[in-house]
Design a protein around this motif. Structure first.
Motif, PDB file in Angstrom:
ATOM      1  N   GLY A 156       0.799  -1.221   0.000  1.00 47.10           N
ATOM      2  CA  GLY A 156       0.000   0.000   0.000  1.00 47.10           C
ATOM      3  C   GLY A 156       0.829   1.267   0.000  1.00 47.10           C
ATOM      4  O   GLY A 156       0.306   2.352  -0.198  1.00 47.10           O
ATOM      5  N   ALA A 157       2.141   1.151   0.248  1.00 48.74           N
ATOM      6  CA  ALA A 157       3.008   2.323   0.244  1.00 48.74           C
ATOM      7  C   ALA A 157       3.236   2.773  -1.197  1.00 48.74           C
ATOM      8  O   ALA A 157       3.224   1.956  -2.119  1.00 48.74           O
ATOM      9  N   PRO A 158       3.442   4.075  -1.410  1.00 45.05           N
ATOM     10  CA  PRO A 158       3.715   4.545  -2.773  1.00 45.05           C
ATOM     11  C   PRO A 158       4.977   3.873  -3.323  1.00 45.05           C
ATOM     12  O   PRO A 158       5.936   3.658  -2.591  1.00 45.05           O
ATOM     13  N   GLN A 159       4.958   3.562  -4.582  1.00 44.83           N
ATOM     14  CA  GLN A 159       6.118   2.978  -5.243  1.00 44.83           C
ATOM     15  C   GLN A 159       6.817   4.098  -6.004  1.00 44.83           C
ATOM     16  O   GLN A 159       6.287   4.606  -6.991  1.00 44.83           O
ATOM     17  N   PHE A 160       7.984   4.472  -5.546  1.00 41.37           N
ATOM     18  CA  PHE A 160       8.729   5.556  -6.163  1.00 41.37           C
ATOM     19  C   PHE A 160       9.691   4.987  -7.190  1.00 41.37           C
ATOM     20  O   PHE A 160      10.262   3.918  -6.993  1.00 41.37           O
ATOM     21  N   LYS A 161       9.874   5.723  -8.273  1.00 45.13           N
ATOM     22  CA  LYS A 161      10.847   5.313  -9.278  1.00 45.13           C
ATOM     23  C   LYS A 161      11.352   6.553  -9.991  1.00 45.13           C
ATOM     24  O   LYS A 161      10.688   7.597 -10.013  1.00 45.13           O
ATOM     25  N   ILE A 162      12.527   6.438 -10.562  1.00 40.98           N
ATOM     26  CA  ILE A 162      13.087   7.524 -11.358  1.00 40.98           C
ATOM     27  C   ILE A 162      12.375   7.531 -12.697  1.00 40.98           C
ATOM     28  O   ILE A 162      12.260   6.504 -13.367  1.00 40.98           O
ATOM     29  N   THR A 163      11.889   8.690 -13.087  1.00 40.12           N
ATOM     30  CA  THR A 163      11.203   8.837 -14.361  1.00 40.12           C
ATOM     31  C   THR A 163      12.183   9.413 -15.370  1.00 40.12           C
ATOM     32  O   THR A 163      12.757  10.484 -15.145  1.00 40.12           O
ATOM     33  N   GLU A 164      12.392   8.709 -16.439  1.00 41.13           N
ATOM     34  CA  GLU A 164      13.243   9.212 -17.515  1.00 41.13           C
ATOM     35  C   GLU A 164      12.470  10.262 -18.291  1.00 41.13           C
ATOM     36  O   GLU A 164      11.313  10.048 -18.658  1.00 41.13           O
ATOM     37  N   ILE A 165      13.096  11.405 -18.523  1.00 45.69           N
ATOM     38  CA  ILE A 165      12.448  12.484 -19.276  1.00 45.69           C
ATOM     39  C   ILE A 165      13.352  12.905 -20.424  1.00 45.69           C
ATOM     40  O   ILE A 165      14.576  12.785 -20.328  1.00 45.69           O
ATOM     41  N   PRO A 166      12.760  13.411 -21.510  1.00 48.14           N
ATOM     42  CA  PRO A 166      13.610  13.888 -22.608  1.00 48.14           C
ATOM     43  C   PRO A 166      14.315  15.168 -22.181  1.00 48.14           C
ATOM     44  O   PRO A 166      13.704  16.057 -21.574  1.00 48.14           O
ATOM     45  N   VAL A 167      15.599  15.237 -22.443  1.00 48.04           N
ATOM     46  CA  VAL A 167      16.383  16.401 -22.051  1.00 48.04           C
ATOM     47  C   VAL A 167      17.118  16.935 -23.287  1.00 48.04           C
ATOM     48  O   VAL A 167      17.949  16.233 -23.862  1.00 48.04           O
ATOM     49  N   PRO A 168      16.802  18.159 -23.711  1.00 45.23           N
ATOM     50  CA  PRO A 168      17.553  18.732 -24.833  1.00 45.23           C
ATOM     51  C   PRO A 168      19.025  18.908 -24.427  1.00 45.23           C
ATOM     52  O   PRO A 168      19.333  19.179 -23.274  1.00 45.23           O
ATOM     53  N   ASN A 169      19.901  18.731 -25.345  1.00 49.47           N
ATOM     54  CA  ASN A 169      21.338  18.968 -25.134  1.00 49.47           C
ATOM     55  C   ASN A 169      21.952  18.045 -24.094  1.00 49.47           C
ATOM     56  O   ASN A 169      22.859  18.435 -23.361  1.00 49.47           O
ATOM     57  N   THR A 170      21.459  16.820 -24.013  1.00 44.95           N
ATOM     58  CA  THR A 170      21.946  15.862 -23.015  1.00 44.95           C
ATOM     59  C   THR A 170      23.461  15.717 -23.057  1.00 44.95           C
ATOM     60  O   THR A 170      24.124  15.698 -22.015  1.00 44.95           O
ATOM     61  N   ALA A 171      24.029  15.616 -24.246  1.00 47.24           N
ATOM     62  CA  ALA A 171      25.482  15.430 -24.361  1.00 47.24           C
ATOM     63  C   ALA A 171      26.233  16.622 -23.768  1.00 47.24           C
ATOM     64  O   ALA A 171      27.250  16.443 -23.085  1.00 47.24           O
ATOM     65  N   MET A 172      25.741  17.834 -23.988  1.00 45.47           N
ATOM     66  CA  MET A 172      26.426  19.029 -23.455  1.00 45.47           C
ATOM     67  C   MET A 172      26.270  19.112 -21.940  1.00 45.47           C
ATOM     68  O   MET A 172      27.188  19.521 -21.231  1.00 45.47           O
ATOM     69  N   ILE A 173      25.098  18.712 -21.450  1.00 46.91           N
ATOM     70  CA  ILE A 173      24.886  18.708 -19.999  1.00 46.91           C
ATOM     71  C   ILE A 173      25.842  17.721 -19.344  1.00 46.91           C
ATOM     72  O   ILE A 173      26.496  18.036 -18.346  1.00 46.91           O
ATOM     73  N   LYS A 174      25.957  16.516 -19.917  1.00 46.98           N
ATOM     74  CA  LYS A 174      26.876  15.521 -19.354  1.00 46.98           C
ATOM     75  C   LYS A 174      28.317  15.974 -19.453  1.00 46.98           C
ATOM     76  O   LYS A 174      29.131  15.709 -18.573  1.00 46.98           O
ATOM     77  N   ARG A 175      28.648  16.686 -20.531  1.00 45.53           N
ATOM     78  CA  ARG A 175      30.040  17.110 -20.748  1.00 45.53           C
ATOM     79  C   ARG A 175      30.427  18.318 -19.900  1.00 45.53           C
ATOM     80  O   ARG A 175      31.515  18.368 -19.340  1.00 45.53           O
ATOM     81  N   PHE A 176      29.546  19.299 -19.793  1.00 44.68           N
ATOM     82  CA  PHE A 176      29.917  20.553 -19.144  1.00 44.68           C
ATOM     83  C   PHE A 176      29.102  20.894 -17.897  1.00 44.68           C
ATOM     84  O   PHE A 176      29.444  21.817 -17.165  1.00 44.68           O
ATOM     85  N   GLY A 177      28.025  20.189 -17.656  1.00 48.77           N
ATOM     86  CA  GLY A 177      27.178  20.481 -16.509  1.00 48.77           C
ATOM     87  C   GLY A 177      27.863  20.110 -15.196  1.00 48.77           C
ATOM     88  O   GLY A 177      28.860  19.387 -15.156  1.00 48.77           O
ATOM     89  N   VAL A 178      27.346  20.626 -14.138  1.00 46.32           N
ATOM     90  CA  VAL A 178      27.860  20.344 -12.802  1.00 46.32           C
ATOM     91  C   VAL A 178      26.717  19.763 -11.979  1.00 46.32           C
ATOM     92  O   VAL A 178      25.617  20.308 -11.962  1.00 46.32           O
ATOM     93  N   GLU A 179      26.983  18.674 -11.310  1.00 46.87           N
ATOM     94  CA  GLU A 179      25.975  18.057 -10.447  1.00 46.87           C
ATOM     95  C   GLU A 179      25.701  18.944  -9.235  1.00 46.87           C
ATOM     96  O   GLU A 179      26.569  19.693  -8.798  1.00 46.87           O
ATOM     97  N   GLY A 180      24.525  18.811  -8.683  1.00 52.33           N
ATOM     98  CA  GLY A 180      24.212  19.483  -7.423  1.00 52.33           C
ATOM     99  C   GLY A 180      25.036  18.865  -6.302  1.00 52.33           C
ATOM    100  O   GLY A 180      25.694  17.832  -6.483  1.00 52.33           O
ATOM    101  N   THR A 181      25.040  19.489  -5.156  1.00 58.16           N
ATOM    102  CA  THR A 181      25.839  19.003  -4.029  1.00 58.16           C
ATOM    103  C   THR A 181      24.946  18.727  -2.828  1.00 58.16           C
ATOM    104  O   THR A 181      23.779  19.105  -2.798  1.00 58.16           O
ATOM    105  N   TYR A 182      25.536  18.088  -1.835  1.00 59.58           N
ATOM    106  CA  TYR A 182      24.851  17.765  -0.591  1.00 59.58           C
ATOM    107  C   TYR A 182      25.794  18.084   0.554  1.00 59.58           C
ATOM    108  O   TYR A 182      26.957  17.681   0.546  1.00 59.58           O
ATOM    109  N   VAL A 183      25.309  18.827   1.538  1.00 65.87           N
ATOM    110  CA  VAL A 183      26.069  19.125   2.748  1.00 65.87           C
ATOM    111  C   VAL A 183      25.224  18.654   3.916  1.00 65.87           C
ATOM    112  O   VAL A 183      24.115  19.144   4.128  1.00 65.87           O
ATOM    113  N   GLY A 184      25.726  17.675   4.659  1.00 65.08           N
ATOM    114  CA  GLY A 184      24.992  17.117   5.782  1.00 65.08           C
ATOM    115  C   GLY A 184      24.962  18.041   6.984  1.00 65.08           C
ATOM    116  O   GLY A 184      25.644  19.070   7.032  1.00 65.08           O
ATOM    117  N   ALA A 185      24.194  17.656   7.973  1.00 63.97           N
ATOM    118  CA  ALA A 185      24.021  18.463   9.178  1.00 63.97           C
ATOM    119  C   ALA A 185      25.221  18.399  10.124  1.00 63.97           C
ATOM    120  O   ALA A 185      25.361  19.242  11.001  1.00 63.97           O
TER     121      ALA A 185
END
Length: 176
Positions: A4-33
């Protein structure tokens, strides 16, 4: 398993310029408490800063400011936009007639000068607020004379110098 719990999954979406994002983009960061991710660094006599992000491309920086009860942050003027939310305690500015408490949102606009105070006896531990600042910040003494200018590189030095002096590893996740 369907419990009965929600089933979460990653949804693939179309992304323009995927190759440029992978090549030059920067991932977000995480800073813990944990202070292992970012320690409380002294900031004057009555305050501490926990640095959360440094963005050198935009001269912006994010931190949690902790001003001890009865403490203050000297008169300062911003040259960029500031947004803040009070997390604990209360804070006021000598120049305004309001007092901000947990959950209250504050904006500060370029060119304004003010003096932050945490002096509410109901909050003896002072105040903590998360600030996102852009641009330079000028401090003045009680005679109105300029004392120093802080920008993203000042805040980086503040963090790195403290960590190096105390044998704390530099957290590269803070640099976006």
């Amino acid at each position: 398993m369907d419990d009965g719990a929600p089933q979460f999954k990653i949804t693939e979406i179309p992304v323009p310029n995927t190759a440029m994002i992978k090549r030059f983009g920067v991932e977000g960061t995480y800073v813990g408490a944990s202070e292992k991710d970012s320690p409380w660094v002294p900031f004057g006599d009555t305050a501490f800063i926990r640095h959360l992000a440094f963005d050198v491309r935009n001269n912006s920086y994010c931190n949690i400011l902790w001003v001890k009860g009865g403490g203050w942050l000297g008169t300062h003027r911003h040259h960029g936009q500031v947004s803040a939310m009070v997390l604990e305690g209360s804070v006021r500015y000598l120049e305004y007639d309001w007092v901000a408490t947990p959950g209250d949102f504050i904006t500060e606009t370029p060119g304004t000068a003010h003096t932050l105070v945490s002096d509410n006896p109901d909050y003896p531990e002072g105040m903590k607020a998360i600030f996102w600042l852009q641009g330079a910040l000028e401090f003045y003494d009680q005679d109105g004379k300029w004392t120093e200018t802080l920008d993203v590189f000042w805040f980086i030095n503040h963090y790195v110098s403290y960590c190096e002096a105390h044998g704390i590893p530099i957290n590269k996740q803070l640099f976006i």
